[in-house]
Design a protein around this motif. Structure first.
Motif, mmCIF file in Angstrom:
data_model
loop_
_atom_site.group_PDB
_atom_site.id
_atom_site.type_symbol
_atom_site.label_atom_id
_atom_site.label_comp_id
_atom_site.label_asym_id
_atom_site.label_seq_id
_atom_site.Cartn_x
_atom_site.Cartn_y
_atom_site.Cartn_z
ATOM 1 N N TRP A 1 5.501 4.397 9.186
ATOM 2 C CA TRP A 1 4.313 3.777 8.238
ATOM 3 C C TRP A 1 3.581 2.576 8.723
ATOM 4 O O TRP A 1 2.275 2.513 8.606
ATOM 5 C CB TRP A 1 4.959 3.257 6.751
ATOM 6 N N LYS B 1 -3.585 -6.756 10.340
ATOM 7 C CA LYS B 1 -2.905 -5.883 11.633
ATOM 8 C C LYS B 1 -2.141 -6.526 12.612
ATOM 9 O O LYS B 1 -1.077 -6.306 13.026
ATOM 10 C CB LYS B 1 -4.338 -5.493 12.344
ATOM 11 N N ASP C 1 -6.316 -3.163 1.768
ATOM 12 C CA ASP C 1 -5.964 -1.730 1.404
ATOM 13 C C ASP C 1 -6.177 -0.596 2.780
ATOM 14 O O ASP C 1 -6.671 -1.127 3.726
ATOM 15 C CB ASP C 1 -6.633 -1.281 0.353
ATOM 16 N N LEU C 2 -5.726 0.451 2.549
ATOM 17 C CA LEU C 2 -5.891 1.511 3.523
ATOM 18 C C LEU C 2 -7.238 2.212 3.354
ATOM 19 O O LEU C 2 -7.779 2.222 2.117
ATOM 20 C CB LEU C 2 -5.066 2.630 3.354
ATOM 21 N N ASP C 3 -8.044 2.128 4.429
ATOM 22 C CA ASP C 3 -9.626 2.609 4.466
ATOM 23 C C ASP C 3 -9.860 4.002 3.727
ATOM 24 O O ASP C 3 -10.795 4.079 3.168
ATOM 25 C CB ASP C 3 -10.173 2.513 5.820
ATOM 26 N N TYR D 1 -0.060 2.052 8.813
ATOM 27 C CA TYR D 1 -0.794 0.919 8.308
ATOM 28 C C TYR D 1 -1.784 0.164 9.270
ATOM 29 O O TYR D 1 -2.786 -0.286 9.022
ATOM 30 C CB TYR D 1 0.441 -0.030 7.809
ATOM 31 N N ASN E 1 0.741 -1.094 0.008
ATOM 32 C CA ASN E 1 -0.005 0.168 -0.015
ATOM 33 C C ASN E 1 0.754 1.381 0.023
ATOM 34 O O ASN E 1 0.393 2.142 -0.694
ATOM 35 C CB ASN E 1 -1.028 -0.007 1.148
ATOM 36 N N HIS F 1 -4.983 1.927 9.550
ATOM 37 C CA HIS F 1 -5.921 2.240 8.644
ATOM 38 C C HIS F 1 -6.326 0.874 7.636
ATOM 39 O O HIS F 1 -6.963 0.909 6.782
ATOM 40 C CB HIS F 1 -5.561 3.215 7.857
ATOM 41 N N VAL F 2 -5.120 -0.248 8.103
ATOM 42 C CA VAL F 2 -5.544 -1.322 7.020
ATOM 43 C C VAL F 2 -6.946 -1.837 7.101
ATOM 44 O O VAL F 2 -7.366 -2.276 8.124
ATOM 45 C CB VAL F 2 -4.298 -2.273 7.075
#
Length: 569
Positions: free
Chosen positions: A536, A437, A552-554, A540, A96, A543-544
């Protein structure tokens, strides 16, 4: 046609335009700034630390020649490169980031279109995610697989034979010395893995989505025809800008369903599920796990390639390539979606021929009659999990066994080979704390190795369940991508050693045979690493999304298409 790049260069008396032109006058002709020559970025993931992509500088030169020949201006743009074999803890942690960085470079620079050069597993997905978000005219040139190496007269399958040979060493049937000698034979040439792993799969997915010149995917990296195709891609990139043909016009829902059919027919990597979901999410195309079951149902496995079959990628190319294979399932493909050439993918199938039906099976004699990725649900995976039946042991596709639970990779390594581990061949190995996560980054550890004492007895496969991924080169009866993951509070966090696990692939079920109330009443085991403090990894983890949404990131889903609106100075 008003070129986007002209906004940087066309103001004759403007100070900013002066600066842009003056600093770019390092060999470019005067006509490069005239406002009618498209400026084409070559997004290049070549890197010595991404060995599979190290040859892409040569590919970029051929692309550049094609851009010049078509009247465009080629511009080399090195972008974040992710080497699957080197990056720790896992390249997926940065997919991402690579997509976001490439997106912003495409958005920020004076370019009108882009040719995307990728090969190694995460590079093509990240490039397609970036191109989807920016929605400038774009196409992909896959770097291609390596040629097959041999050891003691036997072909070596990259990745697949690493897993196989390392297990033989642990089982005591192969000496450590022989194992190490095979290392120098594994990688024969430039290019990515020669199996139908994630790299080859994603090249095929790019073609099925319409984002390559049809017939390019699977061209071996050392083959001169790859450079010929690269030149043609450079020419086509200029035409894409002039015709204003964008990724959002190519990668429609129909194109994604075609990719799912292709994924089943080639026996492709389970990682493609996560990548396709992420790319569709960037475009705002509706796609979910159930689409993989629906579109993939009844699709025969036609590519007799490792890890599901016998042969390797240079055999596929020799036998006729992806188009010849897709001709056999043309009736299952949507003829409406156009490719970057402006013609449908199905328009290229009529002249494709199978030259070796031992490699590309005929529809009437498939390797498997129904080979799509199976999506499982149940009280263990309320939001879904996946399994690749083509790489599994048929007798284990319906199985009941006692769970043996490992809380993360460290616990697995510490206890797997302990003589006192209470496990037999009917057990179900459960690995948790390895989702998006939990690790973080969702590493390729789902095909966890088998206990040494079972290997010594001749056992070579067991049912394994995890919230992790596995390499596309791997094999086995492995349930992956369990969602929600344990670190997000999923039921996997409440499973205990000894619980009965029931797998029924035909019924699309994965369950713990306990009353739901009993499972829910348990305290979850806190799995996964501590929340990162900075950088990062912190962004990550915060928001992953879960695997069923592409990890992906939301805040990036559905955010594409606004490149033009960000050009003010």
């Amino acid at each position: 046609m008003g070129l986007r790049s002209a906004r940087w260069y066309s103001g004759e008396d403007d100070r900013n335009s002066y600066i842009h032109r003056a600093w770019m006058r390092r060999g470019l002709p005067e006509s490069a700034f005239g406002g009618d020559r498209p400026h084409i970025a070559i997004a290049n993931t070549a890197s010595d630390l991404t060995p599979c992509n190290a040859h892409l500088d040569e590919v970029a030169e051929s692309v550049a020649h094609g851009v010049w020949a078509a009247g465009g201006v080629p511009l080399d743009l090195p972008v974040v490169s992710l080497g699957e074999t080197n990056l720790r803890p896992t390249a997926m942690l940065w997919r991402n980031l690579a997509a976001m960085a490439t997106e912003e470079m495409l958005r920020a620079n004076p370019i009108d279109g882009v040719v995307l050069l990728g090969g190694c597993d995460k590079t093509i997905p990240s490039l397609l995610m970036a191109a989807s978000s920016v929605d400038l005219p774009a196409l992909v040139v896959p770097g291609g697989p390596m040629l097959t190496g041999h050891f003691r007269g036997v072909p070596l399958a990259c990745g697949t034979d690493v897993w196989r040979l390392s297990e033989e060493v642990r089982a005591g049937t192969l000496s450590r010395e022989a194992f190490l000698r095979s290392e120098t034979s594994m990688v024969r040439s430039r290019g990515h893995c020669n199996t139908m792993g994630t790299a080859s799969t994603m090249a095929c997915m790019a073609e099925a989505l319409g984002m390559t010149i049809p017939g390019t995917a699977g061209t071996p990296a050392p083959d001169s025809r790859l450079l010929e195709r690269s030149h043609a891609a450079g020419e086509l990139a200029v035409e894409l800008v002039r015709r204003e043909r964008r990724p959002s016009q190519v990668m429609t829902r129909g194109a994604f369903l075609n990719a799912i059919v292709t994924l089943a027919a080639i026996g492709g990597s389970t990682n493609a599920v996560i990548h396709l979901l992420a790319i569709a999410g960037r475009l705002g195309v509706p796609l979910d796990l159930d689409d993989f079951d629906r579109a993939g149902a009844g699709v025969p496995l036609l590519a007799d390639l490792q890890p599901a079959g016998r042969h390797l990628m240079d055999d596929l190319y020799r036998a006729g390539g992806l188009l010849a294979l897709l001709r056999e399932v043309e009736d299952l493909l949507d003829p409406a979606p156009v490719t970057v050439t402006g013609r449908p993918l199905t328009a290229y199938l009529a002249e494709a021929e199978i030259w070796d039906d031992g490699v590309i099976r005929r529809r009437a004699e498939p390797l498997l009659p129904d080979a799509g990725i199976a999506v499982l649900r149940g009280n263990l995976a309320p939001r879904g999990a996946v399994i690749k039946p083509a790489a599994a042991s048929p007798e284990l596709l319906r199985h009941r066994g006692r769970a043996v639970v490992f809380d993360g990779v460290e616990d697995l390594r510490a206890r797997l080979d302990a003589p006192g581990l209470d496990v037999d061949e009917t057990s179900v190995l459960v690995l948790r704390g390895c989702g998006p996560k939990g690790y973080p980054g969702m590493p390729e550890v789902g095909n966890l190795p088998l206990p040494a004492k079972l290997l010594a007895k001749g056992v070579r496969d067991m049912v394994r369940v995890s919230d992790a991924r596995m390499s596309g080169t791997a094999y086995g009866t492995v349930v992956l991508h369990v969602a929600p993951e344990a670190a997000a509070g999923g039921p996997l966090a409440r499973v205990r050693t000894g619980d009965p696990i029931v797998l029924d692939v035909a019924a699309r079920r994965i369950d713990v045979d306990l009353p739901d109330g009993e499972l829910a009443a348990r305290d979850p085991v806190m799995t996964g690493h501590a929340r990162p403090a900075r950088g990062w990894e912190r962004l990550y983890v915060d928001h992953v999304t879960q695997a069923d949404r592409g990890a992906d990131l939301d805040f990036l889903a559905g955010s594409g298409g606004d490149a033009v609106g960000r050009d003010s100075h």
